[in-house]
Every structure is written in structure tokens, then in C-alpha cells.
Write a protein that holds these residues in place. Sequence first.
Motif, PDB file in Angstrom:
ATOM      1  N   PRO A  10       0.815  -1.213   0.000  1.00  0.00           N
ATOM      2  CA  PRO A  10       0.000   0.000   0.000  1.00  0.00           C
ATOM      3  C   PRO A  10       0.853   1.271   0.000  1.00  0.00           C
ATOM      4  O   PRO A  10       0.504   2.253  -0.635  1.00  0.00           O
ATOM      5  N   VAL A  11       1.979   1.236   0.702  1.00  0.00           N
ATOM      6  CA  VAL A  11       2.854   2.403   0.802  1.00  0.00           C
ATOM      7  C   VAL A  11       4.275   1.990   0.447  1.00  0.00           C
ATOM      8  O   VAL A  11       4.757   0.957   0.903  1.00  0.00           O
ATOM      9  N   ALA A  12       4.939   2.788  -0.370  1.00  0.00           N
ATOM     10  CA  ALA A  12       6.356   2.571  -0.677  1.00  0.00           C
ATOM     11  C   ALA A  12       7.102   3.864  -0.396  1.00  0.00           C
ATOM     12  O   ALA A  12       6.670   4.947  -0.783  1.00  0.00           O
ATOM     13  N   LEU A  28      14.924   2.524  -8.908  1.00  0.00           N
ATOM     14  CA  LEU A  28      13.900   3.540  -8.704  1.00  0.00           C
ATOM     15  C   LEU A  28      12.586   3.105  -9.342  1.00  0.00           C
ATOM     16  O   LEU A  28      11.519   3.229  -8.739  1.00  0.00           O
ATOM     17  N   TYR A  29      12.654   2.564 -10.531  1.00  0.00           N
ATOM     18  CA  TYR A  29      11.445   2.091 -11.202  1.00  0.00           C
ATOM     19  C   TYR A  29      10.754   1.003 -10.389  1.00  0.00           C
ATOM     20  O   TYR A  29       9.541   1.043 -10.178  1.00  0.00           O
ATOM     21  N   VAL A  30      11.515   0.026  -9.933  1.00  0.00           N
ATOM     22  CA  VAL A  30      10.937  -1.055  -9.129  1.00  0.00           C
ATOM     23  C   VAL A  30      10.297  -0.484  -7.872  1.00  0.00           C
ATOM     24  O   VAL A  30       9.167  -0.828  -7.522  1.00  0.00           O
ATOM     25  N   GLY A  31      11.004   0.403  -7.188  1.00  0.00           N
ATOM     26  CA  GLY A  31      10.468   0.989  -5.967  1.00  0.00           C
ATOM     27  C   GLY A  31       9.205   1.792  -6.201  1.00  0.00           C
ATOM     28  O   GLY A  31       8.245   1.706  -5.437  1.00  0.00           O
ATOM     29  N   MET A  32       9.183   2.557  -7.267  1.00  0.00           N
ATOM     30  CA  MET A  32       8.045   3.433  -7.528  1.00  0.00           C
ATOM     31  C   MET A  32       6.820   2.679  -8.022  1.00  0.00           C
ATOM     32  O   MET A  32       5.701   3.140  -7.851  1.00  0.00           O
ATOM     33  N   THR A  33       7.007   1.524  -8.600  1.00  0.00           N
ATOM     34  CA  THR A  33       5.861   0.776  -9.123  1.00  0.00           C
ATOM     35  C   THR A  33       5.302  -0.222  -8.127  1.00  0.00           C
ATOM     36  O   THR A  33       4.372  -0.959  -8.450  1.00  0.00           O
ATOM     37  N   ARG A  34       5.826  -0.268  -6.912  1.00  0.00           N
ATOM     38  CA  ARG A  34       5.318  -1.189  -5.889  1.00  0.00           C
ATOM     39  C   ARG A  34       4.160  -0.593  -5.105  1.00  0.00           C
ATOM     40  O   ARG A  34       3.373  -1.308  -4.529  1.00  0.00           O
ATOM     41  N   LEU A  39       3.027   6.826  -2.526  1.00  0.00           N
ATOM     42  CA  LEU A  39       4.455   6.743  -2.838  1.00  0.00           C
ATOM     43  C   LEU A  39       5.151   7.962  -2.255  1.00  0.00           C
ATOM     44  O   LEU A  39       4.717   9.089  -2.463  1.00  0.00           O
ATOM     45  N   ILE A  40       6.223   7.719  -1.528  1.00  0.00           N
ATOM     46  CA  ILE A  40       7.036   8.791  -0.964  1.00  0.00           C
ATOM     47  C   ILE A  40       8.457   8.607  -1.475  1.00  0.00           C
ATOM     48  O   ILE A  40       9.030   7.534  -1.341  1.00  0.00           O
ATOM     49  N   VAL A  41       9.011   9.647  -2.091  1.00  0.00           N
ATOM     50  CA  VAL A  41      10.382   9.614  -2.595  1.00  0.00           C
ATOM     51  C   VAL A  41      11.160  10.699  -1.870  1.00  0.00           C
ATOM     52  O   VAL A  41      10.797  11.870  -1.921  1.00  0.00           O
ATOM     53  N   LEU A  42      12.227  10.303  -1.179  1.00  0.00           N
ATOM     54  CA  LEU A  42      13.067  11.245  -0.458  1.00  0.00           C
ATOM     55  C   LEU A  42      14.334  11.509  -1.256  1.00  0.00           C
ATOM     56  O   LEU A  42      15.158  10.627  -1.450  1.00  0.00           O
ATOM     57  N   THR A  43      14.451  12.730  -1.731  1.00  0.00           N
ATOM     58  CA  THR A  43      15.623  13.148  -2.485  1.00  0.00           C
ATOM     59  C   THR A  43      15.743  14.664  -2.364  1.00  0.00           C
ATOM     60  O   THR A  43      14.862  15.313  -1.816  1.00  0.00           O
ATOM     61  N   SER A  44      16.798  15.211  -2.866  1.00  0.00           N
ATOM     62  CA  SER A  44      16.946  16.662  -2.846  1.00  0.00           C
ATOM     63  C   SER A  44      16.376  17.247  -4.141  1.00  0.00           C
ATOM     64  O   SER A  44      16.293  16.560  -5.162  1.00  0.00           O
TER      65      SER A  44
END
Length: 52
Positions: A10-12, A28-34, A39-44
Motif C-alpha cells: 500500500p505504501v512505498a 527507482l522504477y521497481v520501488g516506484m511501481t510497488r 508513494l514517498i520519494v526522499l531526495t533533494s
Amino acid sequence: MHRYKGLESPVAIVTDVDGRSPGWEDLLYVGMTRATERLIVLTSLEDLHERM
């Protein structure tokens, strides 16, 4: 990320997205499509801007 290949959640939360590691785009693709709901992406902002 490799453990989640083929699975959904439910949450990635994807962290350390900096584009310096080999194969980072695939991970990144695998992580984002789960994520099925959130979806939460931590980056600058600088890293995100450089990759777009």
C-alpha cells in the motif's frame, strides 16, 4: 528494492535517490511501481532537477 520485485505494498518509501549508483534507474522504477496507494520519494531538489 530487489526483495519487492513482483510484490506490491500500500505504501512505498524510496530513499537515497541520487543517481550516483549503477543501475539506480532500475531500482527507482521497481520501488516506484510497488506502491498501490501512496508513494514517498526522499531526495533533494537538486538531484531531482538534474535527472529530469
